[in-house]
Write a protein that holds these residues in place. Structure first.
Motif, PDB file in Angstrom:
ATOM      1  N   GLU A  96     110.908 -17.752  55.806  1.00 17.04           N
ATOM      2  CA  GLU A  96     112.087 -18.151  56.371  1.00 17.04           C
ATOM      3  C   GLU A  96     113.222 -17.553  55.330  1.00 17.04           C
ATOM      4  O   GLU A  96     113.085 -17.715  54.199  1.00 17.04           O
ATOM      5  N   PRO A  97     114.494 -17.248  56.140  1.00 11.59           N
ATOM      6  CA  PRO A  97     114.555 -17.587  57.292  1.00 11.59           C
ATOM      7  C   PRO A  97     114.182 -16.318  58.583  1.00 11.59           C
ATOM      8  O   PRO A  97     114.860 -16.458  59.455  1.00 11.59           O
ATOM      9  N   ALA A  98     113.686 -15.345  58.009  1.00 19.20           N
ATOM     10  CA  ALA A  98     113.612 -14.156  58.879  1.00 19.20           C
ATOM     11  C   ALA A  98     112.829 -14.700  59.973  1.00 19.20           C
ATOM     12  O   ALA A  98     112.817 -14.120  61.033  1.00 19.20           O
ATOM     13  N   THR A 113     108.934 -25.931  74.221  1.00 22.95           N
ATOM     14  CA  THR A 113     107.927 -25.226  73.456  1.00 22.95           C
ATOM     15  C   THR A 113     108.427 -24.795  72.081  1.00 22.95           C
ATOM     16  O   THR A 113     109.478 -24.326  71.860  1.00 22.95           O
ATOM     17  N   GLU A 114     107.308 -24.832  71.271  1.00 16.18           N
ATOM     18  CA  GLU A 114     107.583 -24.500  69.967  1.00 16.18           C
ATOM     19  C   GLU A 114     107.658 -22.931  70.039  1.00 16.18           C
ATOM     20  O   GLU A 114     106.593 -22.268  70.290  1.00 16.18           O
ATOM     21  N   VAL A 115     108.598 -22.110  69.401  1.00 18.69           N
ATOM     22  CA  VAL A 115     108.701 -20.841  69.391  1.00 18.69           C
ATOM     23  C   VAL A 115     108.845 -20.224  67.968  1.00 18.69           C
ATOM     24  O   VAL A 115     109.309 -20.844  67.136  1.00 18.69           O
ATOM     25  N   VAL A 116     108.225 -19.014  67.604  1.00 22.14           N
ATOM     26  CA  VAL A 116     108.662 -18.370  66.527  1.00 22.14           C
ATOM     27  C   VAL A 116     109.735 -17.091  66.665  1.00 22.14           C
ATOM     28  O   VAL A 116     109.253 -16.368  67.456  1.00 22.14           O
ATOM     29  N   VAL A 117     111.013 -17.286  66.128  1.00 17.25           N
ATOM     30  CA  VAL A 117     111.860 -16.319  66.238  1.00 17.25           C
ATOM     31  C   VAL A 117     111.550 -15.140  65.225  1.00 17.25           C
ATOM     32  O   VAL A 117     111.276 -15.462  64.158  1.00 17.25           O
ATOM     33  N   LEU A 118     111.324 -13.987  65.782  1.00 19.98           N
ATOM     34  CA  LEU A 118     110.767 -13.042  64.856  1.00 19.98           C
ATOM     35  C   LEU A 118     111.912 -12.077  64.244  1.00 19.98           C
ATOM     36  O   LEU A 118     112.929 -11.910  64.822  1.00 19.98           O
ATOM     37  N   PRO A 119     111.676 -11.409  62.882  1.00 14.35           N
ATOM     38  CA  PRO A 119     112.905 -10.572  62.470  1.00 14.35           C
ATOM     39  C   PRO A 119     112.989  -9.377  63.145  1.00 14.35           C
ATOM     40  O   PRO A 119     111.927  -8.990  63.838  1.00 14.35           O
ATOM     41  N   THR A 120     114.145  -8.795  62.960  1.00 12.80           N
ATOM     42  CA  THR A 120     114.153  -7.427  63.664  1.00 12.80           C
ATOM     43  C   THR A 120     113.420  -6.284  63.119  1.00 12.80           C
ATOM     44  O   THR A 120     113.046  -5.262  63.826  1.00 12.80           O
ATOM     45  N   VAL A 134     104.619  -9.219  52.372  1.00 15.54           N
ATOM     46  CA  VAL A 134     105.112  -9.272  53.588  1.00 15.54           C
ATOM     47  C   VAL A 134     106.851  -9.379  53.414  1.00 15.54           C
ATOM     48  O   VAL A 134     107.142 -10.333  52.497  1.00 15.54           O
ATOM     49  N   PHE A 135     107.587  -8.436  53.827  1.00 13.65           N
ATOM     50  CA  PHE A 135     108.990  -8.466  53.830  1.00 13.65           C
ATOM     51  C   PHE A 135     109.770  -8.514  55.035  1.00 13.65           C
ATOM     52  O   PHE A 135     109.352  -7.705  56.039  1.00 13.65           O
ATOM     53  N   PRO A 136     110.877  -9.345  55.038  1.00 14.19           N
ATOM     54  CA  PRO A 136     111.297 -10.194  54.158  1.00 14.19           C
ATOM     55  C   PRO A 136     110.593 -11.209  53.726  1.00 14.19           C
ATOM     56  O   PRO A 136     109.942 -11.749  54.660  1.00 14.19           O
ATOM     57  N   CYS A 137     110.897 -11.695  52.444  1.00 14.31           N
ATOM     58  CA  CYS A 137     110.341 -12.916  51.954  1.00 14.31           C
ATOM     59  C   CYS A 137     111.179 -13.622  51.117  1.00 14.31           C
ATOM     60  O   CYS A 137     112.150 -12.983  50.554  1.00 14.31           O
ATOM     61  N   SER A 138     111.046 -14.959  50.949  1.00 14.85           N
ATOM     62  CA  SER A 138     111.767 -15.482  49.893  1.00 14.85           C
ATOM     63  C   SER A 138     110.831 -16.402  48.747  1.00 14.85           C
ATOM     64  O   SER A 138     110.047 -16.979  49.064  1.00 14.85           O
ATOM     65  N   ASP A 139     111.480 -16.580  47.694  1.00 18.17           N
ATOM     66  CA  ASP A 139     110.872 -17.563  46.668  1.00 18.17           C
ATOM     67  C   ASP A 139     112.128 -18.479  46.499  1.00 18.17           C
ATOM     68  O   ASP A 139     113.267 -18.474  47.139  1.00 18.17           O
ATOM     69  N   ASP A 141     114.098 -18.350  44.061  1.00 16.77           N
ATOM     70  CA  ASP A 141     115.443 -17.901  43.606  1.00 16.77           C
ATOM     71  C   ASP A 141     116.101 -16.755  44.433  1.00 16.77           C
ATOM     72  O   ASP A 141     117.064 -16.546  44.210  1.00 16.77           O
ATOM     73  N   ARG A 142     115.241 -15.978  45.294  1.00 15.72           N
ATOM     74  CA  ARG A 142     116.131 -14.998  46.089  1.00 15.72           C
ATOM     75  C   ARG A 142     115.253 -14.725  47.353  1.00 15.72           C
ATOM     76  O   ARG A 142     113.824 -14.819  47.669  1.00 15.72           O
ATOM     77  N   THR A 143     115.916 -13.700  48.261  1.00 15.69           N
ATOM     78  CA  THR A 143     115.309 -13.143  49.327  1.00 15.69           C
ATOM     79  C   THR A 143     114.784 -11.741  49.000  1.00 15.69           C
ATOM     80  O   THR A 143     115.690 -10.983  48.531  1.00 15.69           O
ATOM     81  N   THR A 144     113.787 -11.221  49.246  1.00 12.72           N
ATOM     82  CA  THR A 144     113.590  -9.735  49.064  1.00 12.72           C
ATOM     83  C   THR A 144     113.386  -9.132  50.334  1.00 12.72           C
ATOM     84  O   THR A 144     112.587  -9.708  51.265  1.00 12.72           O
ATOM     85  N   THR A 145     114.295  -8.185  50.711  1.00 11.57           N
ATOM     86  CA  THR A 145     114.494  -7.510  52.120  1.00 11.57           C
ATOM     87  C   THR A 145     113.656  -6.556  52.133  1.00 11.57           C
ATOM     88  O   THR A 145     112.726  -5.687  51.281  1.00 11.57           O
ATOM     89  N   VAL A 146     113.443  -6.215  53.449  1.00 11.51           N
ATOM     90  CA  VAL A 146     112.714  -4.680  53.534  1.00 11.51           C
ATOM     91  C   VAL A 146     113.114  -3.483  53.035  1.00 11.51           C
ATOM     92  O   VAL A 146     112.511  -2.816  52.315  1.00 11.51           O
ATOM     93  N   HIS A 147     114.743  -3.517  52.855  1.00 12.42           N
ATOM     94  CA  HIS A 147     115.222  -2.492  52.209  1.00 12.42           C
ATOM     95  C   HIS A 147     114.666  -2.558  50.676  1.00 12.42           C
ATOM     96  O   HIS A 147     114.592  -1.462  50.128  1.00 12.42           O
TER      97      HIS A 147
END
Length: 166
Positions: A96-98, A113-120, A134-139, A141-147
């Motif tokens: 989350e939040p991706a 219905t429970e849904v999972v909104v998927l990242p772009t 898996v990216f993006p992911c967060s710990d 301290d921070r979120t690590t993006t695909v970039h």
């Protein structure tokens, strides 16, 4: 992540002939930024820094459990989400939040219905067949993006260490 920990990271020790990237995207028309990212990953593959780069398409959201609209493709996406969530849980990350779980209400009934909104866009990194990032992911301290992930993969291809959580 500090430099000392980067040098002992699991991804920095994976040879390019085993490191695979699967790119998950919404839709069949990538944005200019997404095209550039795909070109950079393909370049890493051509240099031998990656064994494979594959592209998979998913929609905006998916029912969290089996529903009326099911099939092999839907089940494959649901299985990948489960795999991604397991990786994150085992390794101290959050998706989350991706990846966002929420309830969707029907317009014609009171059914929810429970849904999972998927990242772009999402990257899954594999050592052969074992998921290692898996990216993006967060710990905490921070979120690590695909970039961020692609930059670190490029750095690793030139000898700079890279970490699964970056």
């Amino acid at each position: 992540m500090d430099r000392e920990n980067e040098e002992n990271s699991p991804i920095s020790n994976i040879p390019g002939d085993r490191l695979r990237v699967t790119v998950w995207m919404r839709g069949f028309a990538p944005t200019p930024d997404q095209r550039t990212l795909l070109d950079r990953l393909k370049g890493l593959r051509q240099e031998g820094a990656l064994a494979d780069v594959s592209l998979r398409i998913w929609g905006r959201q998916i029912a969290a459990s089996p529903s009326v609209i099911d099939g092999d493709d839907v089940e494959r996406i649901r299985n990948r989400i489960s795999e991604f969530e397991s990786w994150a849980s085992r390794n101290g990350y959050s998706l989350e939040p991706a990846f966002k779980r929420c309830e969707q209400t029907s317009m014609v009934s009171d059914e929810r219905t429970e849904v999972v909104v998927l990242p772009t866009i999402c990257l899954a990194l594999y050592d052969a067949d074992r998921l290692v990032g898996v990216f993006p992911c967060s710990d905490s301290d921070r979120t690590t993006t695909v970039h961020d992930c692609v930059i670190r993969l490029e750095n690793a291809s030139t000898g700079v260490a890279v970490d699964a959580g970056l």
